[in-house]
Design an enzyme around this catalytic site. Structure first.
Site, PDB file in Angstrom:
ATOM      1  N   ASP A  33       0.988  -1.193   0.088  1.00 49.32           N
ATOM      2  CA  ASP A  33      -0.046   0.105   0.058  1.00 49.32           C
ATOM      3  C   ASP A  33       0.861   1.245  -0.023  1.00 49.32           C
ATOM      4  O   ASP A  33       2.086   1.443   0.545  1.00 49.32           O
ATOM      5  CB  ASP A  33      -0.882   0.068   1.255  1.00 49.32           C
ATOM      6  N   HIS A 180       3.784  -2.323   3.142  1.00 50.02           N
ATOM      7  CA  HIS A 180       3.580  -1.098   2.858  1.00 50.02           C
ATOM      8  C   HIS A 180       5.083  -0.502   2.104  1.00 50.02           C
ATOM      9  O   HIS A 180       6.159  -0.438   2.777  1.00 50.02           O
ATOM     10  CB  HIS A 180       3.404   0.147   3.800  1.00 50.02           C
TER      11      HIS A 180
END
Length: 211
Positions: A33, A180
């Site tokens: 992400d 992430h």
């Protein structure tokens, strides 16, 4: 506070969202992400290539607008992409119209029908709008992808060893795992990602993109 392993009762509150993917083989779905980011994303791509792994990158429109070359590399190397909004908006704190408009703004940069809400925060109304073609005038509705295991790589209060343990302890066939490719997570990610891939590859797993 966050759940490393998504509890069953949370999945039942949002049954139309995808939390894990039913599989019969040893398959993990690694997702990343908040990218692309100039250092973290190329690192992730290099490591994935080393392990012949495919993944899904939920990108921010504002980052794609600035780093289109890295976004193109993601696609060229056979990974999937998803919409993560343009400005990383929180669905619980943003008026519905503004929230939906931000996601459609990101769609100008990210060609995907996959969507992951930033922070995992989305209301039932917002989800319904995104999942209904007639409501949003799309050729196809968004498929909202949540997760089964949250690595916690964004959490500076834990060690990289603890972050690794989160994934190794809770991931299982069909799990959607969140990492992430961001500045905040990069320190943990550099330690954890290669070890996750090595561990699960030795267990006979393959790594595929969400479709």
């Amino acid at each position: 506070m966050y759940f490393v392993k998504t509890p069953w009762w949370l999945r039942t509150l949002y049954p139309t969202l995808t939390w894990r993917i039913p599989v019969k083989e040893k398959i993990l779905f690694l997702t990343f992400d908040d990218g692309p980011e100039k250092n973290a994303t190329p690192f992730v791509l290099d490591v994935l290539k080393d392990y012949e792994a495919k993944a899904t990158f939920f990108c921010l429109g504002k980052n794609v607008a600035q780093l289109g070359n890295i976004y193109e590399r993601i696609l060229n190397e056979g990974h999937a992409v998803g919409n993560h909004s343009f400005q990383h908006v929180n669905g619980w704190e943003t008026p519905n119209q503004k929230y939906i408009e931000d996601i459609f703004h990101a769609k100008n940069y990210i060609d995907s029908s996959l969507f992951r809400p930033p922070y995992g925060r989305i209301t039932r109304f917002q989800a319904k709008v995104l999942q209904t073609p007639a409501s949003n005038n799309m050729q196809q509705p968004f498929k909202i992808i949540m997760w089964d295991v949250l690595s916690g790589d964004f959490d500076a209060s834990i060690s990289s060893v603890e972050c690794l343990a989160h994934v190794v302890s809770f991931a299982q066939p069909g799990s959607i795992v969140v990492f992430h490719d961001s500045v905040k997570a990069f320190n943990h990610l550099q330690y954890v990602l290669p070890k996750v891939l090595e561990y699960f590859k030795r267990q006979g797993y393959v790594f595929k993109a969400v479709t």
